[in-house]
Design a protein around this motif. Structure first.
Motif, PDB file in Angstrom:
ATOM      1  N   GLU A 150       0.833  -1.199   0.000  1.00  0.00           N
ATOM      2  CA  GLU A 150       0.000   0.000   0.000  1.00  0.00           C
ATOM      3  C   GLU A 150       0.873   1.257   0.000  1.00  0.00           C
ATOM      4  OE1 GLU A 150      -3.458   2.022   2.866  1.00  0.00           O
ATOM      5  OE2 GLU A 150      -2.590   0.061   3.351  1.00  0.00           O
ATOM      6  N   GLY A 151       0.576   2.183  -0.920  1.00  0.00           N
ATOM      7  CA  GLY A 151       1.326   3.438  -0.993  1.00  0.00           C
ATOM      8  C   GLY A 151       2.456   3.424  -1.997  1.00  0.00           C
ATOM      9  N   GLU A 152       2.909   2.229  -2.410  1.00  0.00           N
ATOM     10  CA  GLU A 152       3.969   2.145  -3.420  1.00  0.00           C
ATOM     11  C   GLU A 152       3.430   2.526  -4.792  1.00  0.00           C
ATOM     12  OE1 GLU A 152       6.848  -1.440  -1.684  1.00  0.00           O
ATOM     13  OE2 GLU A 152       5.406  -1.841  -3.288  1.00  0.00           O
ATOM     14  N   GLN A 153       4.320   3.041  -5.649  1.00  0.00           N
ATOM     15  CA  GLN A 153       3.934   3.334  -7.020  1.00  0.00           C
ATOM     16  C   GLN A 153       3.829   2.022  -7.803  1.00  0.00           C
ATOM     17  OE1 GLN A 153       3.148   6.980  -6.526  1.00  0.00           O
ATOM     18  NE2 GLN A 153       3.445   6.531  -8.685  1.00  0.00           N
ATOM     19  N   GLY A 154       2.900   1.963  -8.724  1.00  0.00           N
ATOM     20  CA  GLY A 154       2.776   0.757  -9.545  1.00  0.00           C
ATOM     21  C   GLY A 154       1.688   0.901 -10.582  1.00  0.00           C
ATOM     22  N   GLU A 155       1.825   0.157 -11.679  1.00  0.00           N
ATOM     23  CA  GLU A 155       0.807   0.203 -12.730  1.00  0.00           C
ATOM     24  C   GLU A 155       0.515  -1.172 -13.315  1.00  0.00           C
ATOM     25  OE1 GLU A 155       2.154   2.553 -16.004  1.00  0.00           O
ATOM     26  OE2 GLU A 155       3.599   1.033 -16.664  1.00  0.00           O
ATOM     27  N   ASP A 156       1.178  -2.219 -12.810  1.00  0.00           N
ATOM     28  CA  ASP A 156       0.976  -3.555 -13.351  1.00  0.00           C
ATOM     29  C   ASP A 156      -0.185  -4.265 -12.653  1.00  0.00           C
ATOM     30  OD1 ASP A 156       3.128  -3.022 -14.920  1.00  0.00           O
ATOM     31  OD2 ASP A 156       4.530  -4.321 -13.858  1.00  0.00           O
ATOM     32  N   ALA A 157      -0.778  -5.215 -13.360  1.00  0.00           N
ATOM     33  CA  ALA A 157      -1.833  -6.065 -12.803  1.00  0.00           C
ATOM     34  C   ALA A 157      -1.299  -7.485 -12.661  1.00  0.00           C
ATOM     35  CB  ALA A 157      -3.069  -6.041 -13.702  1.00  0.00           C
ATOM     36  N   PHE A 158      -1.975  -8.295 -11.856  1.00  0.00           N
ATOM     37  CA  PHE A 158      -1.512  -9.650 -11.565  1.00  0.00           C
ATOM     38  C   PHE A 158      -2.661 -10.643 -11.706  1.00  0.00           C
ATOM     39  CE2 PHE A 158       0.964  -6.597  -9.246  1.00  0.00           C
ATOM     40  CZ  PHE A 158       2.267  -7.044  -9.330  1.00  0.00           C
ATOM     41  N   ILE A 159      -2.385 -11.761 -12.380  1.00  0.00           N
ATOM     42  CA  ILE A 159      -3.338 -12.868 -12.459  1.00  0.00           C
ATOM     43  C   ILE A 159      -2.772 -14.018 -11.647  1.00  0.00           C
ATOM     44  CG2 ILE A 159      -4.391 -14.588 -13.963  1.00  0.00           C
ATOM     45  CD1 ILE A 159      -4.438 -12.493 -16.161  1.00  0.00           C
ATOM     46  N   ILE A 160      -3.556 -14.541 -10.723  1.00  0.00           N
ATOM     47  CA  ILE A 160      -3.092 -15.638  -9.863  1.00  0.00           C
ATOM     48  C   ILE A 160      -3.183 -16.952 -10.631  1.00  0.00           C
ATOM     49  CG2 ILE A 160      -3.404 -16.859  -7.693  1.00  0.00           C
ATOM     50  CD1 ILE A 160      -4.688 -14.359  -6.546  1.00  0.00           C
ATOM     51  N   MET A 161      -2.034 -17.594 -10.824  1.00  0.00           N
ATOM     52  CA  MET A 161      -1.984 -18.886 -11.501  1.00  0.00           C
ATOM     53  C   MET A 161      -2.234 -20.039 -10.528  1.00  0.00           C
ATOM     54  SD  MET A 161      -1.222 -17.903 -14.585  1.00  0.00           S
ATOM     55  CE  MET A 161      -0.672 -19.424 -15.359  1.00  0.00           C
ATOM     56  N   SER A 162      -1.712 -19.896  -9.320  1.00  0.00           N
ATOM     57  CA  SER A 162      -1.944 -20.890  -8.268  1.00  0.00           C
ATOM     58  C   SER A 162      -1.655 -20.230  -6.929  1.00  0.00           C
ATOM     59  CB  SER A 162      -1.044 -22.125  -8.455  1.00  0.00           C
ATOM     60  OG  SER A 162       0.320 -21.778  -8.347  1.00  0.00           O
ATOM     61  N   GLY A 163      -2.364 -20.693  -5.888  1.00  0.00           N
ATOM     62  CA  GLY A 163      -2.168 -20.111  -4.569  1.00  0.00           C
ATOM     63  C   GLY A 163      -3.207 -19.051  -4.239  1.00  0.00           C
ATOM     64  N   LYS A 164      -2.989 -18.373  -3.102  1.00  0.00           N
ATOM     65  CA  LYS A 164      -3.926 -17.354  -2.638  1.00  0.00           C
ATOM     66  C   LYS A 164      -3.185 -16.099  -2.187  1.00  0.00           C
ATOM     67  CE  LYS A 164      -7.450 -20.685  -1.149  1.00  0.00           C
ATOM     68  NZ  LYS A 164      -8.284 -21.158  -0.021  1.00  0.00           N
ATOM     69  N   ILE A 165      -3.879 -14.968  -2.318  1.00  0.00           N
ATOM     70  CA  ILE A 165      -3.326 -13.679  -1.900  1.00  0.00           C
ATOM     71  C   ILE A 165      -4.370 -12.964  -1.053  1.00  0.00           C
ATOM     72  CG2 ILE A 165      -2.687 -11.350  -2.685  1.00  0.00           C
ATOM     73  CD1 ILE A 165      -1.320 -12.592  -5.066  1.00  0.00           C
ATOM     74  N   SER A 166      -3.936 -12.435   0.104  1.00  0.00           N
ATOM     75  CA  SER A 166      -4.804 -11.626   0.950  1.00  0.00           C
ATOM     76  C   SER A 166      -4.603 -10.155   0.623  1.00  0.00           C
ATOM     77  CB  SER A 166      -4.502 -11.870   2.433  1.00  0.00           C
ATOM     78  OG  SER A 166      -4.837 -13.191   2.802  1.00  0.00           O
ATOM     79  N   VAL A 167      -5.692  -9.409   0.538  1.00  0.00           N
ATOM     80  CA  VAL A 167      -5.641  -7.970   0.284  1.00  0.00           C
ATOM     81  C   VAL A 167      -5.979  -7.267   1.594  1.00  0.00           C
ATOM     82  CG1 VAL A 167      -6.536  -6.080  -1.121  1.00  0.00           C
ATOM     83  CG2 VAL A 167      -6.387  -8.385  -2.085  1.00  0.00           C
ATOM     84  N   VAL A 168      -5.058  -6.425   2.085  1.00  0.00           N
ATOM     85  CA  VAL A 168      -5.242  -5.785   3.386  1.00  0.00           C
ATOM     86  C   VAL A 168      -4.870  -4.307   3.319  1.00  0.00           C
ATOM     87  CG1 VAL A 168      -4.772  -7.938   4.633  1.00  0.00           C
ATOM     88  CG2 VAL A 168      -2.902  -6.355   4.171  1.00  0.00           C
ATOM     89  N   LEU A 169      -5.397  -3.551   4.277  1.00  0.00           N
ATOM     90  CA  LEU A 169      -5.011  -2.156   4.484  1.00  0.00           C
ATOM     91  C   LEU A 169      -4.171  -2.064   5.757  1.00  0.00           C
ATOM     92  CD1 LEU A 169      -8.415  -0.334   3.766  1.00  0.00           C
ATOM     93  CD2 LEU A 169      -6.471  -0.600   2.208  1.00  0.00           C
ATOM     94  N   LYS A 170      -3.248  -1.094   5.789  1.00  0.00           N
ATOM     95  CA  LYS A 170      -2.404  -0.856   6.969  1.00  0.00           C
ATOM     96  C   LYS A 170      -1.706  -2.135   7.411  1.00  0.00           C
ATOM     97  CE  LYS A 170      -5.493   2.827   8.564  1.00  0.00           C
ATOM     98  NZ  LYS A 170      -6.328   3.334   9.697  1.00  0.00           N
ATOM     99  N   ALA A 171      -1.112  -2.843   6.443  1.00  0.00           N
ATOM    100  CA  ALA A 171      -0.482  -4.144   6.703  1.00  0.00           C
ATOM    101  C   ALA A 171       0.592  -4.043   7.780  1.00  0.00           C
ATOM    102  CB  ALA A 171       0.137  -4.697   5.424  1.00  0.00           C
ATOM    103  N   GLY A 172       0.615  -5.014   8.673  1.00  0.00           N
ATOM    104  CA  GLY A 172       1.644  -5.098   9.685  1.00  0.00           C
ATOM    105  C   GLY A 172       1.478  -4.165  10.861  1.00  0.00           C
ATOM    106  N   THR A 173       0.350  -3.469  10.938  1.00  0.00           N
ATOM    107  CA  THR A 173       0.088  -2.557  12.053  1.00  0.00           C
ATOM    108  C   THR A 173      -1.062  -3.098  12.894  1.00  0.00           C
ATOM    109  OG1 THR A 173      -1.592  -1.186  10.968  1.00  0.00           O
ATOM    110  CG2 THR A 173       0.726  -0.666  10.501  1.00  0.00           C
ATOM    111  N   PRO A 174      -1.212  -2.581  14.124  1.00  0.00           N
ATOM    112  CA  PRO A 174      -2.347  -3.026  14.948  1.00  0.00           C
ATOM    113  C   PRO A 174      -3.704  -2.717  14.315  1.00  0.00           C
ATOM    114  CG  PRO A 174      -0.699  -1.914  16.295  1.00  0.00           C
ATOM    115  CD  PRO A 174      -0.297  -1.696  14.875  1.00  0.00           C
ATOM    116  N   GLU A 175      -3.721  -1.744  13.383  1.00  0.00           N
ATOM    117  CA  GLU A 175      -4.980  -1.350  12.735  1.00  0.00           C
ATOM    118  C   GLU A 175      -5.212  -2.092  11.416  1.00  0.00           C
ATOM    119  OE1 GLU A 175      -2.595   1.022  13.513  1.00  0.00           O
ATOM    120  OE2 GLU A 175      -3.467   1.420  15.499  1.00  0.00           O
TER     121      GLU A 175
END
Length: 260
Positions: A154-179
Motif C-alpha cells: 500500500e502506498g507504493e507506485q505501480g501500474e501492473d496487474a496480476f493474475i493468480i496462476m496458483s495459490g492465494k493472496i490476501s488484500v489488506v489495508l495498513k499491513a503489519g500494524t495493529p490497525e
C-alpha cells in the motif's frame, strides 16, 4: 483420446461451458464428423492436419497438444520449425526444450501460448481477439512468491496487474500494524491490481501471499492500456469488476458498522 464414449463426454462438457456462438459452431462440427462416419481421423491425425491450418493460433495450439502427447514426427518438426508465424515457432521451441530437460521438482516456465490460455481463463479477457491476447502475453512475466511475501505494498507506485496462476493472496489495508484491515482473499484465476492500469499511482492496498505461496502472471500496465484502447469491451469488463468489488467492500463496511 480415441475412445468414442470419452469424446462424447468431453464434447458435452465443453459445449455446456462455451459461449452460444462457439457452442453452435461446435455442434455443427460434430454433425459434420457424424456424417463422415468411419472416415473420422484419429486425434493425432486430426491435430497433425491442424498444424497446416491457415490460422497461426490454431497451428500453435495443435503443435502444443501434439508435443505434450509426444506425437511430433521428424518431418513435422522440420516443417513447424520453419513456420512463418513466430508464435508457432516459439511454442515448438519451448515445449521441445521442456520435454528434453524435464527438470525434477521444477515448475517449467510458461510458453507464450500457455500465457494466452491463462489470460483467456480470466472472464474479462474471455472475448479478446487472439492478436491482442498474444501481445498481452508477450509483455507479461511469470513470478513466484513465498508464503507471507508482499507482492505489492500500500502506498507504493505501480501500474501492473496480476493474475493468480496458483495459490492465494490476501488484500489488506495498513499491513503489519495493529490497525490492519482484511479486505479479501483472492485465489487462482483472479486478477489483482487492475485499478492501477487505469490510474497509475500509489497502490490502494497491500497484497500478501498465502500460506502455500503463489504463482502469478504479471501484466504490463502499459501493454494492457494499449489493448484496452483497441478493445473497449475488455475495458468495460475491468470497470464492471472494479464496481463489483467496490460494492462488496461498501457492503462489508456497512455490516461492520452495524455489528459495531
Amino acid at each position: 483420446g480415441d475412445d468414442d464414449a470419452d469424446r462424447e463426454k468431453a464434447f458435452a462438457a465443453l459445449h455446456a461451458r462455451a459461449t452460444p456462438a462457439v457452442a453452435e459452431r461446435m455442434a455443427a462440427i460434430q454433425q459434420e464428423v457424424a456424417r463422415a462416419g468411419n472416415g473420422t481421423l484419429s486425434l493425432v491425425d486430426g491435430l497433425t492436419e491442424y498444424t497446416a491450418a491457415p490460422d497461426p493460433y490454431v497451428r500453435a495450439a495443435a503443435t502444443y497438444v501434439l508435443a505434450e502427447r509426444g506425437a511430433l514426427g521428424l518431418d513435422l518438426l522440420r516443417r513447424l520449425a520453419e513456420d512463418n508465424h513466430e508464435l508457432v515457432r516459439e511454442t515448438l521451441e519451448g515445449l521441445t526444450a521442456r520435454l528434453a530437460t524435464k527438470p525434477e521438482g521444477v515448475t517449467p516456465r510458461l510458453t507464450r501460448l500457455e500465457k494466452m490460455i491463462a489470460l483467456r481463463s480470466v472472464p474479462i479477457f474471455a472475448s479478446i481477439e487472439p492478436e491482442s491476447l498474444a501481445e498481452l502475453a508477450r509483455f507479461s512475466t511469470e513470478e513466484t512468491y513465498a508464503p507471507g511475501q508482499i507482492v505489492v505494498r500500500e502506498g507504493e507506485q505501480g501500474e501492473d496487474a496480476f493474475i493468480i496462476m496458483s495459490g492465494k493472496i490476501s488484500v489488506v489495508l495498513k499491513a503489519g500494524t495493529p490497525e490492519e484491515i482484511f479486505l479479501s482473499e483472492r485465489s487462482t484465476g483472479d486478477i489483482l491490481g487492475e485499478m492501477a492500469v487505469f490510474d497509475p499511482g500509489p497502490r490502494s492496498a497491500t497484497m500478501r501471499v498465502g500460506a502455500n505461496g503463489v504463482r502469478v502472471l504479471r501484466l504490463s500496465g502499459a501493454a494492457l492500456r494499449e489493448v484496452l484502447r483497441a478493445d473497449p469491451g475488455t475495458a468495460s469488463g475491468i470497470i464492471r469488476t472494479l464496481v463489483r468489488r467496490l460494492r462488496a467492500r461498501l457492503g462489508q463496511i456497512e455490516a461492520e458498522q452495524e455489528a459495531g
